[in-house]
Motif scaffolding. Structure first.
Motif, mmCIF file in Angstrom:
data_model
loop_
_atom_site.group_PDB
_atom_site.id
_atom_site.type_symbol
_atom_site.label_atom_id
_atom_site.label_comp_id
_atom_site.label_asym_id
_atom_site.label_seq_id
_atom_site.Cartn_x
_atom_site.Cartn_y
_atom_site.Cartn_z
ATOM 1 N N LEU A 174 2.048 -6.750 19.367
ATOM 2 C CA LEU A 174 1.088 -5.658 19.438
ATOM 3 C C LEU A 174 0.238 -5.624 18.179
ATOM 4 C CD1 LEU A 174 -0.129 -3.059 20.582
ATOM 5 C CD2 LEU A 174 1.878 -1.817 19.728
ATOM 6 N N CYS A 175 0.879 -5.803 17.037
ATOM 7 C CA CYS A 175 0.152 -5.836 15.768
ATOM 8 C C CYS A 175 -0.885 -6.958 15.769
ATOM 9 C CB CYS A 175 1.145 -6.021 14.620
ATOM 10 S SG CYS A 175 0.376 -6.097 12.994
ATOM 11 N N GLN A 176 -0.498 -8.118 16.265
ATOM 12 C CA GLN A 176 -1.421 -9.252 16.334
ATOM 13 C C GLN A 176 -2.638 -8.920 17.197
ATOM 14 O OE1 GLN A 176 0.372 -12.878 17.800
ATOM 15 N NE2 GLN A 176 -1.601 -13.862 18.154
ATOM 16 N N CYS A 177 -2.406 -8.243 18.328
ATOM 17 C CA CYS A 177 -3.508 -7.847 19.210
ATOM 18 C C CYS A 177 -4.487 -6.924 18.484
ATOM 19 C CB CYS A 177 -2.972 -7.132 20.449
ATOM 20 S SG CYS A 177 -2.009 -8.173 21.546
ATOM 21 N N LEU A 178 -3.950 -5.983 17.717
ATOM 22 C CA LEU A 178 -4.800 -5.033 16.996
ATOM 23 C C LEU A 178 -5.591 -5.717 15.887
ATOM 24 C CD1 LEU A 178 -2.203 -2.122 16.850
ATOM 25 C CD2 LEU A 178 -4.321 -2.150 18.186
ATOM 26 N N ILE A 179 -4.961 -6.651 15.183
ATOM 27 C CA ILE A 179 -5.665 -7.403 14.134
ATOM 28 C C ILE A 179 -6.814 -8.197 14.745
ATOM 29 C CG2 ILE A 179 -5.446 -9.332 12.511
ATOM 30 C CD1 ILE A 179 -2.610 -8.343 11.897
ATOM 31 N N LYS A 180 -6.575 -8.836 15.880
ATOM 32 C CA LYS A 180 -7.608 -9.630 16.541
ATOM 33 C C LYS A 180 -8.783 -8.767 16.977
ATOM 34 C CE LYS A 180 -5.764 -13.792 16.569
ATOM 35 N NZ LYS A 180 -6.424 -14.958 15.938
ATOM 36 N N GLN A 181 -8.536 -7.477 17.211
ATOM 37 C CA GLN A 181 -9.602 -6.560 17.597
ATOM 38 C C GLN A 181 -10.246 -5.876 16.386
ATOM 39 O OE1 GLN A 181 -8.689 -4.072 21.239
ATOM 40 N NE2 GLN A 181 -6.674 -5.013 20.979
ATOM 41 N N GLY A 182 -9.771 -6.202 15.187
ATOM 42 C CA GLY A 182 -10.310 -5.585 13.983
ATOM 43 C C GLY A 182 -9.818 -4.169 13.754
ATOM 44 N N ARG A 183 -8.709 -3.789 14.353
ATOM 45 C CA ARG A 183 -8.191 -2.418 14.234
ATOM 46 C C ARG A 183 -7.005 -2.437 13.262
ATOM 47 N NH1 ARG A 183 -7.556 -1.431 20.520
ATOM 48 N NH2 ARG A 183 -6.619 0.559 19.898
ATOM 49 N N TYR A 184 -7.357 -2.623 11.985
ATOM 50 C CA TYR A 184 -6.366 -2.897 10.947
ATOM 51 C C TYR A 184 -5.502 -1.681 10.614
ATOM 52 C CZ TYR A 184 -9.605 -6.769 10.536
ATOM 53 O OH TYR A 184 -10.399 -7.844 10.820
ATOM 54 N N ASP A 185 -6.080 -0.486 10.644
ATOM 55 C CA ASP A 185 -5.296 0.712 10.338
ATOM 56 C C ASP A 185 -4.169 0.894 11.364
ATOM 57 O OD1 ASP A 185 -6.925 1.180 8.224
ATOM 58 O OD2 ASP A 185 -8.145 2.717 9.187
ATOM 59 N N GLU A 186 -4.493 0.687 12.637
ATOM 60 C CA GLU A 186 -3.480 0.814 13.681
ATOM 61 C C GLU A 186 -2.423 -0.280 13.550
ATOM 62 O OE1 GLU A 186 -4.934 1.986 17.756
ATOM 63 O OE2 GLU A 186 -6.859 1.548 16.800
ATOM 64 N N ALA A 187 -2.858 -1.468 13.174
ATOM 65 C CA ALA A 187 -1.914 -2.569 12.978
ATOM 66 C C ALA A 187 -0.928 -2.228 11.863
ATOM 67 C CB ALA A 187 -2.662 -3.862 12.645
ATOM 68 N N ASN A 188 -1.437 -1.614 10.808
ATOM 69 C CA ASN A 188 -0.573 -1.191 9.704
ATOM 70 C C ASN A 188 0.471 -0.185 10.168
ATOM 71 O OD1 ASN A 188 -0.471 -1.985 6.927
ATOM 72 N ND2 ASN A 188 -2.685 -1.626 6.817
ATOM 73 N N LEU A 189 0.063 0.742 11.013
ATOM 74 C CA LEU A 189 0.990 1.762 11.508
ATOM 75 C C LEU A 189 2.105 1.136 12.348
ATOM 76 C CD1 LEU A 189 -1.510 4.595 12.524
ATOM 77 C CD2 LEU A 189 0.045 4.579 10.565
ATOM 78 N N VAL A 190 1.747 0.139 13.147
ATOM 79 C CA VAL A 190 2.755 -0.543 13.970
ATOM 80 C C VAL A 190 3.782 -1.229 13.080
ATOM 81 C CG1 VAL A 190 3.139 -2.425 15.610
ATOM 82 C CG2 VAL A 190 1.217 -0.855 15.945
ATOM 83 N N LEU A 191 3.315 -1.884 12.017
ATOM 84 C CA LEU A 191 4.231 -2.565 11.104
ATOM 85 C C LEU A 191 5.117 -1.564 10.365
ATOM 86 C CD1 LEU A 191 1.969 -5.376 9.605
ATOM 87 C CD2 LEU A 191 3.842 -5.630 11.233
ATOM 88 N N GLN A 192 4.547 -0.430 10.001
ATOM 89 C CA GLN A 192 5.344 0.597 9.315
ATOM 90 C C GLN A 192 6.480 1.090 10.204
ATOM 91 O OE1 GLN A 192 2.769 3.708 7.848
ATOM 92 N NE2 GLN A 192 1.390 2.233 6.856
ATOM 93 N N ASP A 193 6.198 1.203 11.516
ATOM 94 C CA ASP A 193 7.234 1.649 12.451
ATOM 95 C C ASP A 193 8.406 0.677 12.489
ATOM 96 O OD1 ASP A 193 5.901 3.923 13.111
ATOM 97 O OD2 ASP A 193 5.071 3.168 14.992
#
Length: 297
Positions: free
Chosen positions: A195-214
């Motif tokens: 999921l984090c990879q999908c968000l990074i590919k879309q340029g949605r870095y803040d959301e990707a960070n939140l997924v990793l924090q979880d």
């Protein structure tokens, strides 16, 4: 020491097929398993599997086992054609196992389109209550050990495979929605990383960070696995090195493909249309439906 000696003597008295974990008898299927497991001669095993299928000898097992051996030999296209051509000879109970082997074959040869079609079909069967032959759990085997799999776990697994197939096609928005649904049902570290990879590919870095924090905060299942944890650390490092704390971006879709035309149709039908209105929904899809509004996000 004496106990070990008794075990050795007892083992020596056991029949050959018990020691080597092959079926007993002298038919073509037994010969195929002997070639596969004892002689470790996969090519000869395939010849005998074909003979077993043609002779009607344990066709369910012969077809599935032959396709697995073909996959190991990188003869994936042959395995796919074999299942498609001869699955009609197999029992209804064998079809689910054949679908699973077919998905693995599609995955190995990079045929994401066929993989997606079959995974959607499996989701439909779960929705209609037809998976596991109508039972809430099934017995699975991994590395020689048996364990129980629930409908809930199977749904999450299929969604995870579907998300990965969408990633292979570069459709990161569809993959994101699938992984979010899978995480709602049965979260784990591996799917969170995807999921984090999908968000990074879309340029949605803040959301990707939140997924990793979880992943770290909740120690999601699979966190203790070094491979999954290392991947999470690599994704975190990638975000840190890029210094990306940009505003959330509107993701783009591959040319000629719209989100509504592709993935929303799949999940909406799973939730609303694939079963007749009077059919009883499985509890897991009642849970998914509570989050239906998020599909448009």
């Amino acid at each position: 020491m004496e106990g070990d000696l008794k075990k050795m003597v007892k083992k020596e008295k056991e029949p050959f097929h018990v020691i080597h974990k092959v079926p007993s008898g002298d038919g073509p299927y037994v010969r195929a398993k002997h070639a596969q497991i004892v002689q470790k001669d996969p090519e000869t095993a395939i010849v005998w599997f074909w003979k077993a299928i043609n002779a009607g000898d344990r066709v369910d097992s012969a077809l599935k086992d032959m396709a697995v051996v073909m996959k190991q030999l990188d003869r994936t296209e042959e395995g796919i054609e074999a299942i498609k051509s001869f699955r009609s000879l197999c029992s209804k109970q064998a079809q689910e196992s054949l679908d699973n082997v077919l998905i693995d074959l599609y995955k190995k040869c990079g045929n994401a389109d066929e993989q997606i079609i079959l995974l959607k079909h499996k989701l439909r069967k779960i929705y209609l209550g037809e998976a596991f032959n109508g039972k809430p759990t099934k017995t699975a085997r991994s590395h020689g050990k048996k364990f129980q799999v629930s409908v809930k776990q199977e749904t999450s697994r299929i969604l995870g495979n579907l998300g990965w197939a969408y990633i292979q096609k570069g459709n990161y928005m569809a993959a994101e929605v699938v992984y979010r649904k899978a995480q709602m049902i049965d979260p784990d570290t591996n799917k969170a990383c995807n999921l984090c990879q999908c968000l990074i590919k879309q340029g949605r870095y803040d959301e990707a960070n939140l997924v990793l924090q979880d992943i770290w905060q909740y120690k999601l299942p699979g966190f203790d696995d070094s491979k999954s944890r290392n991947r999470a650390e690599e994704l975190l490092l990638e975000l840190q090195e890029s210094g990306q704390t940009l505003p959330l971006l509107t993701p783009s879709l591959p040319e000629g493909l719209t989100f509504e035309d592709d993935f929303v149709e799949v999940l909406e039908r799973v939730m609303n249309e694939w079963a007749p209105a009077r059919s009883r929904r499985l509890p897991i899809f009642e849970q998914i439906s509570q989050h239906r509004d998020q599909l448009a996000c």
